[in-house]
Design an enzyme around this catalytic site. Structure first.
Site, mmCIF file in Angstrom:
data_model
loop_
_atom_site.group_PDB
_atom_site.id
_atom_site.type_symbol
_atom_site.label_atom_id
_atom_site.label_comp_id
_atom_site.label_asym_id
_atom_site.label_seq_id
_atom_site.Cartn_x
_atom_site.Cartn_y
_atom_site.Cartn_z
ATOM 1 N N LYS A 1 0.839 -1.214 0.000
ATOM 2 C CA LYS A 1 0.000 0.000 0.000
ATOM 3 C C LYS A 1 0.871 1.261 0.000
ATOM 4 O O LYS A 1 2.085 1.177 0.127
ATOM 5 C CB LYS A 1 -0.941 -0.033 1.209
ATOM 6 C CG LYS A 1 -1.725 -1.322 1.356
ATOM 7 C CD LYS A 1 -2.823 -1.517 0.312
ATOM 8 C CE LYS A 1 -3.251 -2.960 0.275
ATOM 9 N NZ LYS A 1 -4.678 -3.193 0.228
HETATM 10 C C1 LIG Z 1 -5.610 -4.300 0.753
HETATM 11 C C2 LIG Z 1 -7.084 -4.123 0.712
HETATM 12 C C3 LIG Z 1 -7.916 -4.584 1.745
HETATM 13 C C4 LIG Z 1 -7.459 -5.469 2.856
HETATM 14 O O1 LIG Z 1 -6.369 -5.040 3.578
HETATM 15 P P1 LIG Z 1 -5.415 -6.102 4.336
HETATM 16 O O2 LIG Z 1 -4.546 -5.218 5.155
HETATM 17 O O3 LIG Z 1 -4.672 -6.843 3.288
HETATM 18 O O4 LIG Z 1 -6.278 -6.968 5.155
HETATM 19 C C5 LIG Z 1 -9.265 -4.282 1.680
HETATM 20 N N1 LIG Z 1 -9.790 -3.589 0.649
HETATM 21 C C6 LIG Z 1 -9.027 -3.155 -0.373
HETATM 22 C C7 LIG Z 1 -9.661 -2.379 -1.479
HETATM 23 C C8 LIG Z 1 -7.651 -3.424 -0.386
HETATM 24 O O5 LIG Z 1 -6.909 -3.025 -1.421
#
Ligand SMILES: *Cc1c(COP(=O)(O)O)cnc(C)c1O
Length: 358
Positions: A179
């Site tokens: 991210k």
């Molecule tokens: C990454 C992501 C999640 C989940 O996050 P995690 O930290 O991997 O559990 C949820 N929604 C979206 C749109 C994402 O890109």
């Protein structure tokens, strides 16, 4: 190989982790508190609650809003599975609305028709780093008495008409390593509502207000101070990371030929978690293979929309057509845009794409 993601870790993150290891407080402690305060400030909200992942942030947000059995939550099927699964975890039903083909986000003109007496919330997903069209979403929510829970897991720092995502309703963020900023694993819930803040804290920690007295069914969804120390160091760099992503995206959009480059609506700042093009005429998969050969990573986010996933079709009986969502799934391709790209990486990406499309 030019990879799709590369976590940017510096001396600050390393030093911060070592300090935690020496401090004697490893699990949730003062760094988590400091990270929550810093994150709330970044978002322009009063409260932030750190969790173990973006998925657990979404799960807790659903429960904190009292969403459960018999309720419906309106969302997009063109997103990561966790968006909709969080609704299932709460015992409720995700109701999918098609996307706007230009932004890949919820088509706000189709939301109202999906509202029923069971609808409890709208879950807009700010996909790829671009905010959903929040004004109409907030008006619809107000008109019908619905909660708004934002999946901002891909859009740390993105704005809509000057306001940060995660500050419109209850925000949820992921801090996974791919991210825009990371804590290793982690998540964050953002809110201006003290009741949602309190309820989220209680659910995160076994439904406990007084130590070893449990008022409700909670979880262990805590973040550790080790993760929070990394997250705090990354938070100081978020603006700079996003600026680099935006500059990379600008270069790509100015130089790529023969593909549809990302659309940024007036009034939005896109933070380019992904730089996603559309490749017309069924050439997407061949372009992807060509890029692989040239040492350029790429990825399809997402090849199977949620309403077409096996679990949703076979176990839950979803049988729905969402034309723009399904079309996008066959055309989108995300190219590297992360903050670690060099000018020569960008040149390589552009020539590899243009060479194939010419
Ligand atoms: C990454 C992501 C999640 C989940 O996050 P995690 O930290 O991997 O559990 C949820 N929604 C979206 C749109 C994402 O890109």
């Amino acid at each position: 190989m030019i990879h799709m993601a590369k976590p940017q870790m510096g001396a600050e993150e390393k030093q911060a982790v070592l300090e935690v290891l020496d401090s004697g407080i490893i699990a949730q402690g003062p760094r988590v508190k400091a990270f929550e305060e810093g994150f709330a400030q970044m978002c322009g909200v009063k409260h932030a609650v750190a969790t173990s992942s973006g998925t657990t942030a979404l799960h807790v947000a659903m429960l904190a809003h009292g969403i459960g059995e018999g309720d419906e939550v309106i969302t997009s099927a063109f997103t990561f599975i966790a968006s909709a699964n969080s609704v299932l975890y709460a015992g409720a039903k995700p109701v999918f609305v098609d996307i706007d083909p230009r932004t890949f986000n919820l088509d706000v003109n189709q939301i109202e028709a999906a509202i029923t007496p069971r609808t409890k919330a709208i879950l807009p997903v700010h996909l790829y780093g671009l905010a959903c069209d929040m004004d109409p979403i907030m008006s619809l929510a107000e008109k019908h008495g619905l909660a708004v829970i934002e999946d901002a897991c891909q859009s740390h720092g993105a704005t809509y008409k000057g306001k940060k995502v995660g500050s419109f309703g209850t925000g949820t963020f992921s801090l996974y390593p791919t991210k825009n900023m990371t804590s290793g694993e982690g998540g964050m819930i953002t809110t201006n509502d003290p009741a949602i803040d309190e309820k989220s804290r209680v659910l995160r920690q076994h439904g406990m207000r007084v130590r070893y007295y449990h008022d409700e069914l909670g979880f262990n969804f805590r973040m550790t101070d080790i993760h929070a120390a990394i997250g705090l160091a990354q938070l100081q760099k978020l603006e700079q990371f996003n600026a680099k992503r935006q500059a990379n995206a600008k270069f790509l959009s100015e130089n790529l030929k023969g593909v549809v480059t990302p659309y940024v609506p007036e009034g939005c700042t896109h933070v380019f978690h992904q730089y996603t093009i559309r490749v017309p005429d069924g050439k997407r998969d061949a372009l992807r293979a060509h890029l692989q050969e040239k040492g350029v990573g790429s990825e399809v986010y997402y090849p199977v929309p949620i309403h077409k996933q096996n679990y949703y079709v076979k176990e839950l009986g979803y049988n729905q057509t969402l034309p723009e969502t399904e079309k996008a799934a066959t055309e989108v391709l995300s190219l590297p845009v992360h903050a670690g790209l060099t000018p020569s990486d960008l040149e390589v990406i552009v020539s590899a794409v243009n060479e194939f499309m010419a």
